[in-house]
Design a protein around this motif. Structure first.
Motif, mmCIF file in Angstrom:
data_model
loop_
_atom_site.group_PDB
_atom_site.id
_atom_site.type_symbol
_atom_site.label_atom_id
_atom_site.label_comp_id
_atom_site.label_asym_id
_atom_site.label_seq_id
_atom_site.Cartn_x
_atom_site.Cartn_y
_atom_site.Cartn_z
ATOM 1 N N GLU A 316 0.831 -1.204 0.000
ATOM 2 C CA GLU A 316 0.000 0.000 0.000
ATOM 3 C C GLU A 316 0.867 1.256 0.000
ATOM 4 O O GLU A 316 0.580 2.229 -0.710
ATOM 5 C CB GLU A 316 -0.910 0.000 1.219
ATOM 6 C CG GLU A 316 -1.841 1.200 1.291
ATOM 7 C CD GLU A 316 -2.708 1.196 2.533
ATOM 8 O OE1 GLU A 316 -3.475 2.152 2.719
ATOM 9 O OE2 GLU A 316 -2.612 0.237 3.324
ATOM 10 N N ALA A 317 1.932 1.227 0.771
ATOM 11 C CA ALA A 317 2.850 2.365 0.807
ATOM 12 C C ALA A 317 3.489 2.577 -0.564
ATOM 13 O O ALA A 317 3.645 3.718 -1.017
ATOM 14 C CB ALA A 317 3.922 2.144 1.868
ATOM 15 N N ALA A 318 3.860 1.483 -1.230
ATOM 16 C CA ALA A 318 4.463 1.585 -2.560
ATOM 17 C C ALA A 318 3.494 2.216 -3.553
ATOM 18 O O ALA A 318 3.882 3.059 -4.383
ATOM 19 C CB ALA A 318 4.907 0.208 -3.040
ATOM 20 N N ASN A 319 2.225 1.828 -3.470
ATOM 21 C CA ASN A 319 1.212 2.390 -4.374
ATOM 22 C C ASN A 319 1.018 3.886 -4.121
ATOM 23 O O ASN A 319 0.906 4.682 -5.070
ATOM 24 C CB ASN A 319 -0.115 1.656 -4.201
ATOM 25 C CG ASN A 319 -0.068 0.235 -4.720
ATOM 26 O OD1 ASN A 319 0.750 -0.100 -5.577
ATOM 27 N ND2 ASN A 319 -0.930 -0.622 -4.200
ATOM 28 N N ASN A 320 0.971 4.274 -2.842
ATOM 29 C CA ASN A 320 0.795 5.695 -2.521
ATOM 30 C C ASN A 320 1.993 6.514 -2.961
ATOM 31 O O ASN A 320 1.845 7.645 -3.454
ATOM 32 C CB ASN A 320 0.564 5.866 -1.015
ATOM 33 C CG ASN A 320 -0.792 5.367 -0.576
ATOM 34 O OD1 ASN A 320 -1.744 5.361 -1.358
ATOM 35 N ND2 ASN A 320 -0.901 4.946 0.673
#
Length: 468
Positions: A316-320
Motif C-alpha cells: 500500500e505504501a508503494a502504491n501511494n
C-alpha cells in the motif's frame, strides 16, 4: 508553535528550546552485534523525520546518536564468530551506515562509541561513588536507585513495583552482590578472556546505561532539549539515565522525552525484536523492495503510534508513493511549456495547504495529517498539469513545496539511471523515427526506456514520460 508529547509529564507541551533557534537532541542508537531490523530502523527514521521537520521550521539541530559497541551480547557474538569485539563493532557499524543511508537517514552530527569514552565513563562513575549514589561489590559498581527520589517517574512506576520486577528478572548471583534488587550496574567486572579496561575499582567494562549519560552530557551539556528512543527504552534504560545524570550534575537531564512506537508483526500484533526471533533485517529487506518505499512506509505513521508490518501494508505504501511520483512527473513535464507570471487562484490554494501542513506537523509531528495535505497538493498538481496555460512561477512554487515537504519524510524523487536530458533526447529520437516511419527504431527506443523503468504516454499534448 510546535507541540511535543513529553513522556515524563505524559502530556503535550509547547516546545521551548534552551537556546532560541537551536535544538539539541540525543537519540539512543543500536547495539552493533547484528544487522538492524526494521524495528530498529523505525526509531532512526522517526527521529530523522522529527529532526528534518525542526530544520524545515528554521531550527539548527545538533543530533547525537551513539553506538553501543561493548556489552554482553557483543562479547558472546564475537566469541561465536571467532573475532574481537572491536572487529564485530566495526562490521556492523559499517552495515548500519549502509542500511540507514539506503533509507535516506541523515548522519548524526556525531555518532560516539561507548569504547571511545571509557575515561569519561570512569570519571562519571567516580563522581557517583564520591556522592554516595554508587557502591562497589566484587569488582562491579552499582547505582543506589532508591537514593534517587525521582526514580520511576519517567516510566510511571513506584519503587515497590520496580523491586518486584527486578527480583523476577535479575540473576541470583548478581542479586546477592546488590544492596537492593532495583540497583543497576554502572561497571561490570571482567571475566577471564573478556575485553576490559582498568578502573580504580578493578578491570571491567561499563554497564549499558552509563554510556548514554556520559555521551549525552559530553556532547550536549548537563541539560539539553530532547532525548529520544523506542518505547522499550523508557524502563530501565532511560529511567536509569535520568537517575545517573541528575545525581551527578544536580541539573535536569533532558527537558522533553520522546518515544517512538513499536513495529508489530503477525495477526497478534506481536512486537518485532531480536529476542523474539520474529524480526526482518533492513539489510535483507532492501534487497527485495525499494528502500525509499520502506522509508515512506515508516515515516508516514506518527512516531508514537505502532506500525503494523506486512506485505500488504508495504505494498500500500508503494502504491501511494507511486501516485505522488506520478504527480511530480506530470507537473515536471510541463516545465518545458510554461508562460510567464503566476496563477493567483492556484497560489491561494497552495497557501491554504501550506498553512494546514504546518499546523498538522506542529502538532507533535502528526505525519498522517501532514500527508493528507501532501496528497491534496498532489491532486492540485495533477489538475494544474492538465491546464492549457501553466504559469512558470506557480509551477515552481508547487514543485518546491511538494519536494520540500516530501524531503521531511526522507522522500526524494531523484532520477536514477538515465538523466532527464538523456530521456528527452531519446524521446525526440523516437518522435523523429515515427515521423520517418522507422517503427523498428521507435520500438527499440520504447523498449530501451522501459528497461530503464521509464514509462511513455502518448497524449494530445505530446509524449510524456514517468519513472516506474
Amino acid at each position: 508553535m510546535i507541540q511535543v508529547y513529553n513522556t515524563l509529564t505524559r502530556k503535550k507541551e509547547v516546545f521551548k528550546p534552551l537556546v532560541a533557534g537551536k535544538v539539541n537532541m540525543y537519540v539512543c542508537g543500536p547495539t552493533v552485534y547484528n544487522y538492524i531490523h526494521i524495528g530498529n530502523a523505525r526509531s532512526a527514521i522517526a527521529f530523522d523525520t522529527i529532526r528534518r521537520y525542526f530544520e524545515f521550521r528554521g531550527f539548527k539541530v545538533t543530533y547525537i546518536s551513539n553506538f553501543t559497541d561493548v556489552d554482553d551480547k557483543m562479547i558472546k557474538q564475537a566469541q561465536r564468530d571467532g573475532i574481537t569485539v572491536p572487529e564485530l563493532a566495526d562490521k556492523f557499524i559499517t552495515a548500519f551506515e549502509q542500511d540507514t543511508t539506503a533509507l535516506n537517514v541523515e548522519p548524526a552530527t556525531a555518532h560516539p562509541r561507548a569504547t571511545e569514552n571509557i575515561p569519561d565513563i570512569i570519571d562519571f562513575i567516580q563522581v557517583l561513588l564520591d556522592k554516595g549514589y554508587a557502591y562497589t561489590a566484587a569488582g562491579d559498581v552499582y547505582y543506589r536507585a532508591r537514593k534517587f527520589t525521582h526514580y520511576g517517574e519517567l516510566s510511571d512506576q513506584n519503587i515497590d513495583q520496580l523491586e518486584q520486577g527486578a527480583s523476577e528478572h535479575t540473576a541470583d548471583e548478581e542479586t546477592q552482590r546488590k544492596e537492593d534488587p532495583i540497583d543497576f550496574a554502572l561497571w561490570k567486572a571482567a571475566k577471564p578472556g573478556e575485553i576490559a579496561w582498568t578502573a580504580p575499582w578493578g578491570e571491567g567494562r561499563p554497564g549499558w546505561h552509563i554510556e548514554c549519560s556520559v555521551m549525552a552530557t559530553k556532547y550536549l551539556g548537563d541539560t539539553f532539549d530532547i532525548h529520544g528512543g523506542g518505547q522499550d527504552l523508557e524502563f530501565p534504560h532511560h529511567e536509569n539515565e535520568i537517575a545517573q545524570s541528575e545525581a551527578k550534575t544536580g541539573q535536569k537531564f533532558a527537558n522533553y522525552w520522546l518515544h517512538n512506537g513499536f513495529v508489530t508483526i503477525g495477526d497478534d500484533d506481536e512486537k518485532m525484536s531480536k529476542s523474539l526471533g520474529n524480526f526482518v533485517t533492513v539489510h535483507d529487506l532492501i534487497q527485495q523492495v525499494d528502500p525509499q518505499t520502506l522509508r515512506f512506509f515508516m515515516a508516514t505513521t506518527q512516531y508514537r503510534r505502532p506500525i503494523r508490518y506486512s506485505e500488504s501494508t508495504l505494498s500500500e505504501a508503494a502504491n501511494n508513493l507511486q501516485k505522488l511520483r506520478i504527480a511530480y512527473d506530470n507537473l515536471s513535464y510541463r516545465q518545458k511549456d510554461v508562460s510567464a507570471g503566476i496563477d493567483t487562484e492556484v497560489e491561494q490554494q497552495l497557501t491554504k495547504l501550506t498553512k494546514a501542513f504546518t499546523t498538522a506537523m506542529d502538532d507533535d509531528f502528526n505525519v498522517q495529517n501532514g500527508m493528507t495535505e501532501i496528497y491534496e497538493l498532489a491532486k492540485l498538481m495533477n489538475i494544474y498539469s492538465e491546464q492549457k496555460i501553466v504559469r512558470e512561477a506557480t509551477l515552481n512554487h508547487l514543485m518546491d513545496s511538494f519536494t520540500t515537504w516530501l524531503q521531511i519524510f526522507g522522500v526524494d524523487f531523484k532520477p536514477a539511471g538515465l538523466l532527464d536530458d538523456e530521456i528527452e533526447q531519446l524521446i525526440q529520437e523516437r518522435i523523429d523515427a515515427r515521423t520517418n516511419k522507422d517503427y523498428q527504431r521507435s520500438d527499440e527506443i520504447r523498449d530501451l526506456l522501459k528497461a530503464q523503468g521509464i514509462v511513455l504516454e502518448d497524449t494530445a499534448q505530446g509524449t510524456r514520460w514517468r519513472r516506474e
